[in-house]
Design a protein around this motif. Structure first.
Motif, mmCIF file in Angstrom:
data_model
loop_
_atom_site.group_PDB
_atom_site.id
_atom_site.type_symbol
_atom_site.label_atom_id
_atom_site.label_comp_id
_atom_site.label_asym_id
_atom_site.label_seq_id
_atom_site.Cartn_x
_atom_site.Cartn_y
_atom_site.Cartn_z
ATOM 1 N N LEU A 85 1.189 -1.022 -0.165
ATOM 2 C CA LEU A 85 -0.191 -0.118 0.466
ATOM 3 C C LEU A 85 0.941 0.991 0.280
ATOM 4 C CD1 LEU A 85 -2.495 -1.111 2.742
ATOM 5 C CD2 LEU A 85 -2.731 -1.033 0.291
ATOM 6 N N CYS A 86 0.550 2.618 -0.443
ATOM 7 C CA CYS A 86 1.396 3.623 -0.677
ATOM 8 C C CYS A 86 1.099 4.786 0.717
ATOM 9 C CB CYS A 86 0.261 4.291 -1.239
ATOM 10 S SG CYS A 86 0.369 6.050 -1.398
ATOM 11 N N TRP A 87 1.709 4.297 1.555
ATOM 12 C CA TRP A 87 1.673 5.440 2.581
ATOM 13 C C TRP A 87 1.000 6.377 2.386
ATOM 14 C CZ3 TRP A 87 2.895 10.385 3.876
ATOM 15 C CH2 TRP A 87 4.098 11.280 2.572
ATOM 16 N N LYS A 88 1.232 7.441 1.252
ATOM 17 C CA LYS A 88 0.664 8.811 1.668
ATOM 18 C C LYS A 88 -0.953 8.427 1.282
ATOM 19 C CE LYS A 88 1.247 13.292 -0.338
ATOM 20 N NZ LYS A 88 2.114 14.049 -1.710
ATOM 21 N N CYS A 89 -1.474 7.858 0.379
ATOM 22 C CA CYS A 89 -3.317 7.603 -0.216
ATOM 23 C C CYS A 89 -3.443 6.657 0.367
ATOM 24 C CB CYS A 89 -3.476 8.040 -1.489
ATOM 25 S SG CYS A 89 -2.397 6.927 -2.721
ATOM 26 N N GLY A 90 -3.031 5.291 0.991
ATOM 27 C CA GLY A 90 -3.984 4.207 1.160
ATOM 28 C C GLY A 90 -3.992 3.568 -0.139
ATOM 29 N N VAL A 98 5.167 1.346 -7.858
ATOM 30 C CA VAL A 98 4.260 3.048 -7.819
ATOM 31 C C VAL A 98 2.755 2.719 -7.003
ATOM 32 C CG1 VAL A 98 3.976 4.577 -10.054
ATOM 33 C CG2 VAL A 98 5.601 2.637 -10.576
ATOM 34 N N CYS A 99 2.226 4.075 -6.342
ATOM 35 C CA CYS A 99 1.404 4.111 -6.575
ATOM 36 C C CYS A 99 0.039 4.021 -7.633
ATOM 37 C CB CYS A 99 0.790 5.299 -5.037
ATOM 38 S SG CYS A 99 -0.346 5.955 -5.603
ATOM 39 N N ARG A 100 -0.597 2.865 -7.265
ATOM 40 C CA ARG A 100 -1.843 3.061 -8.034
ATOM 41 C C ARG A 100 -2.642 4.276 -8.436
ATOM 42 N NH1 ARG A 100 -3.535 -1.986 -10.596
ATOM 43 N NH2 ARG A 100 -2.333 -2.513 -8.704
ATOM 44 N N ALA A 101 -3.505 4.995 -7.666
ATOM 45 C CA ALA A 101 -3.850 5.670 -7.692
ATOM 46 C C ALA A 101 -3.724 6.898 -7.782
ATOM 47 C CB ALA A 101 -4.695 5.845 -6.996
ATOM 48 N N ASN A 102 -2.637 7.479 -7.084
ATOM 49 C CA ASN A 102 -2.009 8.566 -7.570
ATOM 50 C C ASN A 102 -0.790 9.036 -7.648
ATOM 51 O OD1 ASN A 102 -4.257 9.845 -6.583
ATOM 52 N ND2 ASN A 102 -4.461 8.951 -4.744
ATOM 53 N N LYS A 103 -0.184 7.809 -7.847
ATOM 54 C CA LYS A 103 2.086 8.307 -8.395
ATOM 55 C C LYS A 103 2.042 8.823 -7.305
ATOM 56 C CE LYS A 103 0.887 6.108 -12.024
ATOM 57 N NZ LYS A 103 -0.701 5.271 -12.238
ATOM 58 N N CYS A 104 1.901 8.513 -5.540
ATOM 59 C CA CYS A 104 2.541 9.439 -5.208
ATOM 60 C C CYS A 104 3.861 8.542 -4.652
ATOM 61 C CB CYS A 104 2.121 9.320 -3.837
ATOM 62 S SG CYS A 104 -0.148 9.386 -3.556
ATOM 63 N N ILE A 105 4.625 7.406 -5.093
ATOM 64 C CA ILE A 105 5.804 6.649 -4.171
ATOM 65 C C ILE A 105 6.577 5.748 -5.801
ATOM 66 C CG2 ILE A 105 5.796 6.914 -2.071
ATOM 67 C CD1 ILE A 105 4.610 4.540 -1.992
HETATM 68 ZN ZN LIG Z 1 -0.579 6.821 -3.407
#
Ligand SMILES: [Zn+2]
Length: 363
Positions: free
Chosen positions: A186-191, A207-214
Motif C-alpha cells: 500500500l501507498c503510505w500517503k493515499c492508501g 508505484v502508487c496505483r491511484a496517485n503515483k505518490c511514490i
Molecule cells: Zn498514493
C-alpha cells in the motif's frame, strides 16, 4: 373510421363494395371488416409464436443475425471462427482477460458477424451464450439440446460462466501476478495499492496505483519482505500464526458447496418432472447460486492461507519458501501482513529497511 363517420365519407374498397359511412349499414359492415382483420392479425401472431416455440423445442436455430462460429444457417460450423471460440473458452479457464481475447480476435481480422471490432463486452456475450455448448434457448431460457453441433462441452461452458460471474475470481484470474507485491503493498500517503512499473533504466519499481505518490525499487522491497517472513516463520512460536487449522474449514466449505450443487440439481429435476414451476425454480436457483458464489470466494481465501501450513511445519523455512511459486508467496504475504511503502528519507540513496512498514495481521 371515426373520422370517416364524422365526415360521412365513402370508403371505396379495391376488392369489395363501397362503404357509405353516412349510413348505419355502411358503419356496421366497416366494423365487421375491422374486427375480422384484427382477429386475423391476432391469429397470425399466435401462429408465429407457436412456430417459434416449436422451433425452439426442436432445437432449431432462431434466425436473425448469424452467430459467430457458425454459417448463416446457424447450423454449419465456420471452422476458422469456431477455432477462435474454442481457444477463448480454454483461455478464460486459464485466466485470460476478455479484453485480451477481444484484442486477439481483432488482430486476426475475425470481426463480429455485424462487421464490428470486438470489445470485452461482446466477447463476454459469446462466452456466456449457451449456443456454443449446443443448447437452444427460448426467451432467455435453455429449452434443450440444439440441432447444431456444440463447439465446447457443457462442463467447460458452465465453468467459464462461473468464472465470468464471480467478480472476485475474475480479478484474481485475469491478473495472474508475476511479482510478489503488486496489489498487496500500500501507498503510505493515499492508501492506494501499488502496481509494478519500470524506471527509464529498466529497474522494476512499485508505484502508487491511484496517485503515483511514490515509486520504490521493487527488488529491495521484495527481498526485505521475504526475509522478514522467513525469519518470523523460523521462530518456535510460528505455529501461533495459524490460528485455526483451515483444512477443517476448507473441508466444511467443500461440503457446503457440494450440498448447494445437489440442491440445484434437485431443482432442475423438479422442473423436468413438472413438480416445480419455472418461476419457483428460477427464484430458488438464483438464491442458491449466490450462496454458492459466496462459498467459493471463501474457499479461494482459505486455499490462499493454506500455503502457510507447510511453511510453519518446515525444518528449513528458507528452503520451503523458495520452493513456493509467486502465487503461493503472495497468498502467504496476504495472510500474514500488511505492507506499506513509506517515503524514504530525502537524500538517502541506498535502501532503508525502515522505509517499509510491516504490520502483522492478528491471527
Ligand atoms: Zn498514493
Amino acid at each position: 373510421m371515426e373520422l370517416c363517420e364524422r365526415k360521412a365519407a365513402t370508403i371505396a374498397l379495391v376488392r369489395g363494395t363501397d362503404l357509405d359511412m353516412s349510413t348505419p349499414a355502411g358503419i356496421l359492415v366497416a366494423d365487421v371488416m375491422g374486427a375480422t382483420a384484427r382477429h386475423e392479425i391476432k391469429q397470425k401472431s399466435d401462429r408465429q409464436r407457436r412456430a417459434q416455440q416449436q422451433a425452439a423445442e426442436q432445437g432449431k436455430p432462431a434466425g436473425g443475425r448469424r452467430a459467430f462460429g457458425y454459417g448463416s444457417d446457424g447450423v454449419t460450423v465456420n471452422e476458422a471462427e469456431a477455432r477462435h471460440v474454442r481457444e477463448a473458452f480454454a483461455d478464460v479457464m486459464h485466466g485470460a482477460s476478455l479484453k485480451g481475447i477481444a484484442r486477439r480476435w481483432n488482430d486476426a481480422q475475425a470481426l463480429t458477424t455485424a462487421g464490428n471490432l470486438w470489445t470485452h463486452g461482446t466477447v463476454r456475450g459469446v462466452l456466456k451464450n449457451p449456443r456454443y455448448a449446443g443448447l437452444r434457448t427460448y426467451r432467455g431460457e435453455v429449452v434443450g439440446p440444439a440441432v447444431w453441433p456444440a463447439l465446447i462441452d457443457e462442463d467447460t461452458f458452465e465453468a467459464v460462466r462461473a468464472i465470468l460471474s464471480v467478480p472476485e475470481r475474475r480479478t484474481t484470474l485475469t491478473t495472474a501476478r508475476k511479482y510478489l507485491l503488486p496489489g498487496l503493498a500500500l501507498c503510505w500517503k493515499c492508501g492506494s495499492d501499488c502496481a509494478t512499473g519500470h524506471t527509464r533504466h529498466g529497474k522494476r519499481v512499485y508505484v502508487c496505483r491511484a496517485n503515483k505518490c511514490i515509486s520504490r525499487k521493487a527488488d529491495d522491497v521484495d527481498a526485505l519482505v521475504e526475509a522478514v517472513i522467513v525469519e518470523r516463520l523460523s521462530r518456535p512460536d510460528a505455529g501461533d500464526l495459524l490460528a485455526t487449522d483451515n483444512r477443517d474449514e476448507l473441508r466444511e466449505l467443500q461440503g457446503k458447496a457440494a450440498g448447494i450443487r445437489q440442491r440445484l440439481d434437485d431443482l432442475a429435476t423438479g422442473l423436468e418432472e413438472g413438480v416445480l414451476t419455472l418461476a419457483a425454480v428460477r427464484k430458488s436457483s438464483e438464491r442458491l447460486r449466490n450462496e454458492l458464489r459466496r462459498v467459493e470466494v471463501e474457499m479461494a481465501a482459505t486455499v490462499h492461507t493454506d500455503a502457510l501450513g507447510p511453511l510453519v511445519d518446515a525444518q528449513d523455512v528458507a528452503a520451503a519458501w523458495s520452493a513456493l511459486d509467486v502465487q503461493q508467496r503472495r497468498g502467504a504475504v496476504d495472510a500474514l501482513m500488511r505492507v506499506t511503502l513509506l517515503k524514504p528519507e530525502t537524500g538517502r540513496r541506498d535502501f532503508d529497511p525502515a522505509s517499509v512498514r510491516i504490520d502483522w495481521r492478528a491471527p
